[in-house]
Design an enzyme around this catalytic site. Structure first.
Site, PDB file in Angstrom:
ATOM      1  N   LYS A 119      -8.951   2.032  59.856  1.00 21.50           N
ATOM      2  CA  LYS A 119      -9.137   3.362  59.249  1.00 21.50           C
ATOM      3  C   LYS A 119      -9.342   4.361  60.371  1.00 21.50           C
ATOM      4  O   LYS A 119      -9.744   3.992  61.467  1.00 21.50           O
ATOM      5  CB  LYS A 119     -10.377   3.359  58.347  1.00 21.50           C
ATOM      6  CG  LYS A 119     -10.401   4.482  57.336  1.00 21.50           C
ATOM      7  CD  LYS A 119      -9.592   4.148  56.104  1.00 21.50           C
ATOM      8  CE  LYS A 119      -9.439   5.304  55.153  1.00 21.50           C
ATOM      9  NZ  LYS A 119      -8.853   4.846  53.870  1.00 21.50           N
TER      10      LYS A 119
ATOM     11  N   ASP B  24      -5.197   9.709  53.519  1.00 20.62           N
ATOM     12  CA  ASP B  24      -6.444   9.528  52.761  1.00 20.62           C
ATOM     13  C   ASP B  24      -6.875  10.966  52.418  1.00 20.62           C
ATOM     14  O   ASP B  24      -6.018  11.874  52.402  1.00 20.62           O
ATOM     15  CB  ASP B  24      -7.502   8.779  53.603  1.00 20.62           C
ATOM     16  CG  ASP B  24      -8.690   8.298  52.767  1.00 20.62           C
ATOM     17  OD1 ASP B  24      -8.575   7.258  52.106  1.00 20.62           O
ATOM     18  OD2 ASP B  24      -9.740   8.972  52.761  1.00 20.62           O
TER      19      ASP B  24
END
Ligand code: NDP
Ligand code: 2IT
Length: 449
Positions: free
Chosen positions: A129, A169
């Site tokens: 991430k 995201d």
């Protein structure tokens, strides 16, 4: 002592020591370790090999300065991150978040969860991430481009189509992915599938835009059917957020016969008792990049309310699709009192531990994020396959694969909950099922990380 197992308590204590004050990360780790109580009893080999001790420590954590020049000629500095958490089953994979709240703790919690989620998809992707505390809100396209180019200039040194494949995201959609892809290509002189969520004209997959929201509803539908012989038909649905996940969850929930009556953003929420008109939402959010408040000005009979409070609306199904810890214990009490039958998480870790506990205790069907929102990353992995083959599949092909993956995730999580004596607890089931493949791969590979 929070844990029954002394071993797990020791692992958790060490994580707390090493990551002081990183609340979100510690919250995510604690939840997973709690699910592992029956695993450590059954599998002393996993304990002996130090698999869990290694799992909670990222393989690599990169932090960097992102300087850029705004439209007034002023130099701005943001902070960039990439956590490469676990590569046991495939290249690191996970989104990039651009939001002012991004910090090491947020990136690490998201990267940690991604390990289990990616494993649950059944596809060969590890956990990663990244992101930045950059806020795209109110910035011009040119500013967003300059920021993305600067961010990718450093990030490009750490990623690659077979190494680490970022995606979108919060705050990162088609526009940002395009700018970052262009910069990567310029720096490396390579046209590869290094990012997913790309535009269709340069290697993107059909149905990636819809995938997380659609996948959430496929998962929820299967959960409703298998656990209580129920469906979306004629159910009142409340969805928080009004971004990518919320929009396509609204679309699919409506298609499956539900009535979505509310959406929100960080300022407030709209209620439309006739069911949300999604064309209006898409115009406001996707075309104009506006606020959800504007919906009430355009759709007669709908109401906008400033502030949190979306969970006070009576519903049968609640789908939190905004951000972490947006639904707390008090919200859970109200939802339960109002007769909610199912909650499934489109966002990552949107329910606080107190809320989750209350849902499980009240017998509300609960689909945790790692399982319920895995459709986005699963379709990203399908995009990677298409890029490798230099082919593109039809919308129907991708959508059918997505649906199948979500149904399998539900059953794998459910079966794991049963196998470990916690039938119906999908939090534990998803954590254990996601862990199984990663643990096995780590065992085979020896102490490599
Ligand atoms: P978007 O940027 O498209 O939308 C985010 C939405 O959440 C907006 O409505 C935003 O409101 C709201 N929101 C963001 N931060 C906060 C906050 N601190 N408080 C209240 N509301 C907030 O992002 P996505 O729809 O892509 O992501 C939503 C969630 O889904 C995130 O948790 C993400 O991690 C998760 N997710 C996304 C996937 C994807 O494929 N995109 C895949 C799996 C999970 P505002 O405009 O006011 O900020
Ligand atoms: O949280 C997530 O799973 C995502 N933001 C999607 C990640 C991806 O690589 O598609």
């Amino acid at each position: 002592m929070a844990f029954k197992s002394e071993y797990l308590q020791g692992v958790y204590d060490k994580v707390c020591q090493r990551n002081k004050g990183e609340e979100e990360f510690l919250q995510a780790v604690k939840e997973v370790l709690e699910s592992f109580e029956p695993v450590v009893e059954k599998r002393p080999d996993i304990v002996k090999a130090g698999i869990i001790d290694r799992l909670v420590e990222p393989e690599r954590f990169i932090q960097f300065r992102v300087p850029w020049v705004d439209d007034n000629g002023n130099v701005q500095v943001n902070r960039g991150f990439r956590v490469q958490f676990n590569s046991a089953i495939g290249p690191y994979k996970g989104g990039l978040r651009f939001h002012p709240t991004v910090c090491a703790s947020v990136i690490k919690f998201l990267g940690f969860e991604q390990i289990f989620k990616n494993s649950l998809t059944g596809l060969p992707i590890g956990g990663g991430k990244g992101g930045s505390d950059f806020d795209p809100k109110g910035k011009s396209d040119a500013e967003v481009m300059r920021f993305c180019q600067s961010f990718m200039t450093e990030l490009s040194k750490h990623i690659g189509a077979d190494t680490d494949v970022p995606a979108g995201d919060i705050g990162v959609g088609a526009r940002e992915i395009g700018f970052m892809y262009g910069q990567y290509k310029r720096l490396r002189n390579e046209f590869t599938g290094v990012l997913t969520g790309k535009g269709l004209s340069y290697g993107g997959s059909l149905a990636r835009t819809e995938a997380t929201g659609y996948g959430l509803c496929y998962f929820t539908d299967e959960m409703l059917k298998s656990m209580k012989n129920e469906s979306f038909k004629d159910k009142t649905v409340v969805i928080s957020g009004s971004g990518n996940v919320a929009i396509y969850a609204t679309q699919k929930a409506t298609e499956l016969g539900g009535k979505v009556v509310a959406l929100s953003d960080s300022n407030g929420y709209i209620y439309d008792e006739n069911g949300i008109n999604l064309d209006v939402v898409k115009q406001i959010k996707e075309v104009e990049r506006g606020r959800i408040k504007e919906y009430a000005d355009r759709v007669p009979g709908s109401v906008y309310t400033e502030g949190k409070g979306i969970w006070s609306i009576k519903c049968d199904i609640a789908l939190p699709c905004a951000t972490q810890n947006e639904l707390n214990g008090d919200d859970a009490d109200i939802l339960i009192k109002n007769g909610v039958i199912a909650v499934a998480e489109g966002a990552n870790m949107p329910s606080t531990p107190e809320a989750v506990e209350k849902f499980l205790a009240a017998g509300v069907m609960f689909g945790p994020a790692k399982a319920a929102n895995a459709g986005g990353v699963a379709t990203s992995a399908l995009e990677m396959s298409q890029n490798s083959e230099r082919l593109s599949w039809t919308f129907e092909e991708v959508d059918a694969k997505l649906k199948n993956i979500m149904i399998n995730i539900f059953h794998n999580s459910y079966n794991a909950s049963k196998e470990y004596g916690l039938e119906g607890n999908l939090v534990a089931g998803a954590n254990i099922a996601g862990f199984a493949k990663v643990a096995d791969a780590m065992m085979w590979q020896g102490v490599s990380y």
